[in-house]
Every structure is written in structure tokens, then in C-alpha cells.
Design an enzyme around this catalytic site. Structure first.
Site, PDB file in Angstrom:
ATOM      1  N   ASN A  55       0.832  -1.213   0.000  1.00 27.14           N
ATOM      2  CA  ASN A  55       0.000   0.000   0.000  1.00 27.14           C
ATOM      3  C   ASN A  55       0.868   1.265   0.000  1.00 27.14           C
ATOM      4  O   ASN A  55       0.355   2.352   0.226  1.00 27.14           O
ATOM      5  CB  ASN A  55      -0.940   0.025   1.222  1.00 27.14           C
ATOM      6  N   TYR A  77      24.522   5.921  20.220  1.00 24.61           N
ATOM      7  CA  TYR A  77      23.589   6.372  21.263  1.00 24.61           C
ATOM      8  C   TYR A  77      24.104   5.938  22.637  1.00 24.61           C
ATOM      9  O   TYR A  77      24.290   4.732  22.889  1.00 24.61           O
ATOM     10  CB  TYR A  77      22.192   5.788  21.046  1.00 24.61           C
ATOM     11  N   TYR A 120       6.591  -0.274  18.471  1.00 30.85           N
ATOM     12  CA  TYR A 120       6.701  -1.109  17.263  1.00 30.85           C
ATOM     13  C   TYR A 120       7.037  -2.559  17.641  1.00 30.85           C
ATOM     14  O   TYR A 120       6.381  -3.499  17.200  1.00 30.85           O
ATOM     15  CB  TYR A 120       7.782  -0.540  16.319  1.00 30.85           C
ATOM     16  N   HIS A 121       8.095  -2.722  18.465  1.00 34.39           N
ATOM     17  CA  HIS A 121       8.492  -4.083  18.842  1.00 34.39           C
ATOM     18  C   HIS A 121       7.370  -4.775  19.627  1.00 34.39           C
ATOM     19  O   HIS A 121       7.192  -5.984  19.530  1.00 34.39           O
ATOM     20  CB  HIS A 121       9.783  -4.051  19.668  1.00 34.39           C
ATOM     21  N   THR A 149      10.692 -10.005  15.196  1.00 34.79           N
ATOM     22  CA  THR A 149      11.929  -9.274  15.479  1.00 34.79           C
ATOM     23  C   THR A 149      12.600  -9.795  16.747  1.00 34.79           C
ATOM     24  O   THR A 149      11.916 -10.185  17.710  1.00 34.79           O
ATOM     25  CB  THR A 149      11.649  -7.762  15.606  1.00 34.79           C
ATOM     26  N   LYS A 183       4.907  -6.460  17.483  1.00 36.08           N
ATOM     27  CA  LYS A 183       5.401  -7.754  16.970  1.00 36.08           C
ATOM     28  C   LYS A 183       5.140  -8.870  17.986  1.00 36.08           C
ATOM     29  O   LYS A 183       4.864 -10.010  17.610  1.00 36.08           O
ATOM     30  CB  LYS A 183       6.894  -7.646  16.661  1.00 36.08           C
ATOM     31  N   SER A 231      10.117  -0.885  22.389  1.00 36.77           N
ATOM     32  CA  SER A 231       9.403   0.206  21.697  1.00 36.77           C
ATOM     33  C   SER A 231       7.988  -0.287  21.410  1.00 36.77           C
ATOM     34  O   SER A 231       7.712  -1.499  21.494  1.00 36.77           O
ATOM     35  CB  SER A 231      10.084   0.560  20.367  1.00 36.77           C
TER      36      SER A 231
HETATM   37  N1  USQ Z   1      21.551   3.045  17.396  1.00 40.31           N
HETATM   38  C1  USQ Z   1      22.610   3.898  17.655  1.00 40.31           C
HETATM   39  N2  USQ Z   1      22.795   4.950  16.801  1.00 40.31           N
HETATM   40  C2  USQ Z   1      22.014   5.166  15.716  1.00 40.31           C
HETATM   41  C3  USQ Z   1      20.945   4.291  15.464  1.00 40.31           C
HETATM   42  C4  USQ Z   1      20.742   3.239  16.331  1.00 40.31           C
HETATM   43  O1  USQ Z   1      23.358   3.731  18.620  1.00 40.31           O
HETATM   44  O2  USQ Z   1      22.260   6.137  15.000  1.00 40.31           O
HETATM   45  C5  USQ Z   1      21.317   1.883  18.276  1.00 40.31           C
HETATM   46  C6  USQ Z   1      19.912   1.801  18.825  1.00 40.31           C
HETATM   47  O3  USQ Z   1      19.779   2.572  19.985  1.00 40.31           O
HETATM   48  C7  USQ Z   1      19.762   0.304  19.042  1.00 40.31           C
HETATM   49  C8  USQ Z   1      20.616  -0.328  17.943  1.00 40.31           C
HETATM   50  O4  USQ Z   1      21.479   0.715  17.499  1.00 40.31           O
HETATM   51  O5  USQ Z   1      20.304  -0.061  20.283  1.00 40.31           O
HETATM   52  C9  USQ Z   1      19.808  -0.836  16.760  1.00 40.31           C
HETATM   53  O6  USQ Z   1      19.007   0.213  16.277  1.00 40.31           O
HETATM   54  P1  USQ Z   1      18.330   0.190  14.824  1.00 40.31           P
HETATM   55  O7  USQ Z   1      17.712   1.518  14.610  1.00 40.31           O
HETATM   56  O8  USQ Z   1      19.298  -0.317  13.802  1.00 40.31           O
HETATM   57  O9  USQ Z   1      17.273  -0.992  15.002  1.00 40.31           O
HETATM   58  P2  USQ Z   1      15.843  -1.035  15.684  1.00 40.31           P
HETATM   59  O10 USQ Z   1      15.258   0.286  15.974  1.00 40.31           O
HETATM   60  O11 USQ Z   1      15.949  -1.969  16.846  1.00 40.31           O
HETATM   61  O12 USQ Z   1      14.951  -1.678  14.548  1.00 40.31           O
HETATM   62  C10 USQ Z   1      15.499  -2.363  13.407  1.00 40.31           C
HETATM   63  C11 USQ Z   1      14.430  -2.408  12.326  1.00 40.31           C
HETATM   64  C12 USQ Z   1      13.232  -3.201  12.832  1.00 40.31           C
HETATM   65  C13 USQ Z   1      13.714  -4.579  13.290  1.00 40.31           C
HETATM   66  C14 USQ Z   1      14.802  -4.436  14.334  1.00 40.31           C
HETATM   67  C15 USQ Z   1      15.420  -5.728  14.763  1.00 40.31           C
HETATM   68  O13 USQ Z   1      14.042  -1.095  11.954  1.00 40.31           O
HETATM   69  O14 USQ Z   1      12.266  -3.310  11.806  1.00 40.31           O
HETATM   70  O15 USQ Z   1      12.648  -5.282  13.847  1.00 40.31           O
HETATM   71  O16 USQ Z   1      15.875  -3.653  13.773  1.00 40.31           O
HETATM   72  S1  USQ Z   1      15.923  -5.726  16.468  1.00 40.31           S
HETATM   73  O17 USQ Z   1      16.676  -4.514  16.760  1.00 40.31           O
HETATM   74  O18 USQ Z   1      16.721  -6.904  16.722  1.00 40.31           O
HETATM   75  O19 USQ Z   1      14.713  -5.728  17.254  1.00 40.31           O
END
Ligand code: USQ
Length: 382
Positions: free
Chosen positions: A32, A255, A181-182, A144, A185, A179
Site C-alpha cells: 500500500n 547512542y 513497534y516491537h 523481530t 510484533k 518500543s
Molecule cells: N543506534 C545507535 N545509533 C544510531 C541508530 C541506532 O546507537 O544512529 C542503536 C539503537 O539505539 C539500538 C541499535 O542501534 O540499540 C539498533 O538500532 P536500529 O535503529 O538499527 O534498530 P531497531 O530500531 O531496533 O529496529 C530495526 C528495524 C526493525 C527490526 C529491528 C530488529 O528497523 O524493523 O525489527 O531492527 S531488532 O533490533 O533486533 O529488534
């Protein structure tokens, strides 16, 4: 197999669709354009323009000869779901059709509500459509790793055998997401598990970690087949962001303390994991769960890798610890199991210097498109 890909326009949906056609499957794609719409809403752009889904299918057909039916519409609307499932009765469904961003889900009440409504309604509609039109079909759902959070014990693949007062029972592994979002899931998994028990569906739930990269065997044939590549704070995942930041001369945004550890995988491995799950389906009445990643890294470790490769290519990459906009553990235990997909035959593409340097090279060719103000907007959790 006849495979229906829900979310076939997305970062992972589109490369998955092409990949499956080359493996002898008949594929139809549904979308969509939610991600495109939300990017416009929050004023961010992917690094380069991508053609719309009809155009992508036309390009892919002209290169490969494979034709994919396209359905554009709202999977939250039952009339549209019926039309799709009646005209393309699938043997298997790949369900990617969700609002995929944790930061987006934390923006405000409206974004939270959209995430809840979209993600849960689509999952429920898929469940009802499978029961009505193709009860033998296998559903492969993208979950996830974030469903588990960061507990102080080892993370198993989906299930945990619990002993309590001398008796034992197997439960879904305890989940505590970081979050909204999570959390949707987790709710998806609970919905699927309920209907697996009640209606005997066959389901695989893939607990995937953050994905990086953009090249696959199929995208290598034409740049116009590449997936979205977001580097903004809302839709970009961390390693893709770091590569763009390195090229832009923007200090890598670690972060907080940067000890946040996650399970990562190359986009090529996502396609292989999904295909292996499809080709080795769950049993009827089974909710099968795989942890889908190939290696774990802390954010600090990722930043150092990008800095090392970037500097060897003549960039001057700096790392900055910025105030963490999220609420998450910045130092924690992390030991998740991930043997199920390896046992099905997954051959991982690990994060090598070559992988990073090819990404950096590609982003350098698009440097003029990078907008620094998109990189860090501080979408706060609190
Ligand atoms: N992070 C940083 N700096 C940044 C961006 C992110 O330190 O500039 C950190 C975040 O705080 C986090 C980690 O990197 O601890 C991962 O962040 P991310 O933005 O790569 O991932 P996340 O928000 O968790 O979500 C992504 C996808 C989502 C999927 C998930 C898998 O967008 O669709 O479900 O990864 S998981 O993280 O294993 O849940």
C-alpha cells in the site's frame, strides 16, 4: 510454490520477491506504499529514488523474464484482502506488511495508533484469509529479535521450558520489547500462536535482528532494482546509517554508552532465511520460531568497524557518543541462540571489510543526495 509477498515494495519485500522468482517460485507482490507515505509525512528521503512497484516489476521482467502480479491496496481492508487471496491463491505467504520503524512508533499518539492498527489488523486479516482461502498454506511472518528485549539469561529460539514447583511446561520465551513497534510484533506472535492452537495453521515466525546492506544477486543486475536505502533516524537501521554518516563526514551517532548489542545480518541472508523457511515449511498446527541473525555486535563495535574501513578509504571518520534518545540498556548480557536456520542450510554472509567498503563506495557515488539534517532528529522515547 505460489508465494504471496505482503509488503512487496519494502526494504526487504522487494529483494525477497525477486530472489524467490529465480529459485523457481511463482510470486505475487502486495503493498500500500505505507513506507513511502510515512517517509513523506516525516520529511525524509531514501538515499536514491526507487521506481514504483509496477515499474520495478516491469524492469525485473525485462531482465529476467519473470512476471509478478502486483496488487496495490490496503491489507487492513477485508474487501481488498479477499480480492488478493481469491485471485492468487498462495501455497505460502510472506508477511512483511508492517510499519517497520521503532522510532516512528514512538513519535506521537497518532503514529502509535497507526502502528498498532496497521500491524495488528493486517496480521489478523492474513490469519482469517488463510483460514478462508488456503488453510493448508504456510505463513512466514517477519517478527523481530526485539520481542525478547535484553534479558539477563540466554535467549532461546522462541520457546522456553519452565520448571515450576516440580512441574514442567514449554511456553513462548518471555518477551519485553523496547518500543511500541516491537511490542506490536509480540502481539502478532500471540495472535498467530492463538490461531495456530485454535485453527491448526502452519506458521513460521522469524525473529530478525537489524539488517544492513542493499546488494543481492538480483539487484546487481540493474541499479534500478535496488531496495530503499534510508539513512535517517526514523527509517534507517544503524549500520546503514553509519556508512552514510562516514561518507557525509558526520560523526557516527553512537547512542549513549554504545554497549547495546544486537544480532545483525546482511540483506542477502534475510532472503536466504525466508526462502529456507518457505522450502522447509512448519507442520500443520505448529508455530515454529527461528532467531534470524548471523552475528552479534555492540553499537561501539559497529562504529569502530565503519571507522576502520572508512579511514582506510581516505575518509576521516569520527565517532561521537550522543545522548541516547531511546530508553534501552546501554550495557547488558546478550546471548541468543540461532541454530535453526543454520540447520536448514543457511550459509551466512558475515560483515567483512569488503562488504563495508562496497557499501561505502556506493554511498560515495550518491554523496550529493545526503541531507545532514535527516541524520539525527532526536525522536525521544520519554
Ligand atoms: N543506534 C545507535 N545509533 C544510531 C541508530 C541506532 O546507537 O544512529 C542503536 C539503537 O539505539 C539500538 C541499535 O542501534 O540499540 C539498533 O538500532 P536500529 O535503529 O538499527 O534498530 P531497531 O530500531 O531496533 O529496529 C530495526 C528495524 C526493525 C527490526 C529491528 C530488529 O528497523 O524493523 O525489527 O531492527 S531488532 O533490533 O533486533 O529488534
Amino acid at each position: 510454490m505460489r508465494i504471496l509477498i505482503l509488503g512487496g515494495d519494502g526494504y526487504l519485500g522487494w529483494p525477497t520477491a525477486m530472489h524467490l522468482t529465480t529459485k523457481g517460485h511463482e510470486v505475487a507482490v502486495v503493498d500500500n506504499y505505507l513506507r513511502r507515505r510515512l517517509c513523506r509525512e516525516v520529511n525524509v528521503d531514501p538515499l536514491f529514488e526507487v521506481p514504483n512497484l509496477h515499474q520495478r516489476c516491469t524492469i525485473w521482467e525485462s531482465i529476467s523474464g519473470y512476471q509478478m502480479p502486483v496488487f496495490i491496496g490496503e491489507l487492513t481492508e477485508w474487501e481488498f484482502v479477499k480480492e488478493v487471496f481469491r485471485s492468487f491463491t498462495p501455497d505460502a505467504i510472506v508477511h512483511y506488511a508492517e510499519q517497520p520503524s521503532a522510532p516512528y512508533s514512538m513519535l506521537n499518539r497518532r503514529a502509535a495508533s497507526l502502528t498498532l492498527q496497521n500491524n495488528l489488523t493486517v496480521t489478523a486479516n492474513v490469519i482469517f484469509a488463510v483460514r478462508e482461502y488456503c488453510p493448508q498454506a504456510h505463513s512466514v511472518k517477519l517478527g523481530t529479535m526485539g520481542e525478547y528485549g535484553t534479558p539477563k539469561i540466554d535467549i532461546e529460539e522462541g520457546w522456553l521450558e519452565v520448571e515450576h514447583k516440580g512441574r514442567r511446561h514449554k511456553f513462548l520465551y518471555p518477551r519485553q520489547a523496547g518500543s511500541l513497534y516491537h511490542t506490536t510484533k509480540i502481539m502478532d506472535t500471540d495472535l498467530l500462536w492463538f490461531y495456530v492452537r485454535t485453527w491448526g495453521l502452519r506458521v513460521t515466525d522469524l525473529m530478525q535482528g537489524p539488517v544492513y546492506g542493499l546488494f543481492t544477486d538480483e539487484t546487481d543486475q540493474n541499479n534500478r532494482l535496488l531496495p530503499f536505502f534510508n539513512y535517517d533516524e526514523i527509517f534507517g537501521t544503524v549500520l546503514n546509517r553509519f556508512v552514510v554518516q562516514a561518507v557525509a563526514g558526520y560523526p557516527l551517532t553512537v547512542y549513549g554508552k554504545g554497549g547495546q548489542t544486537r544480532g545483525y545480518l546482511n540483506i542477502r541472508d534475510t532472503l536466504n532465511c525466508v526462502r529456507l523457511s518457505l522450502e522447509n515449511p512448519a507442520e500443520k498446527g505448529e508455530l515454529r520460531i527461528f532467531n534470524q541473525f548471523t552475528e552479534t555486535f555492540s553499537v561501539n563495535a559497529l562504529a569502530k568497524k565503519v571507522r576502520a574501513v572508512g579511514n582506510s578509504m581516505g575518509l576521516r571518520v569520527q565517532i561521537e557518543h550522543v545522548e541516547n534518545p531511546r530508553i534501552e540498556a546501554e550495557e547488558h548480557y546478550y546471548n541468543p541462540t540461532h541454530t535453526g536456520l543454520l540447520e536448514l542450510g543457511l550459509e551466512p554472509h558475515y560483515l567483512t571489510e569488503d562488504t563495508l567498503s562496497r557499501m561505502i563506495d556506493f554511498v560515495m557515488a550518491h554523496k550529493g543526495r545526503i541531507q545532514n539534517e535527516q541524520i539525527f532528529r532526536k525522536v525521544k522515547w520519554a
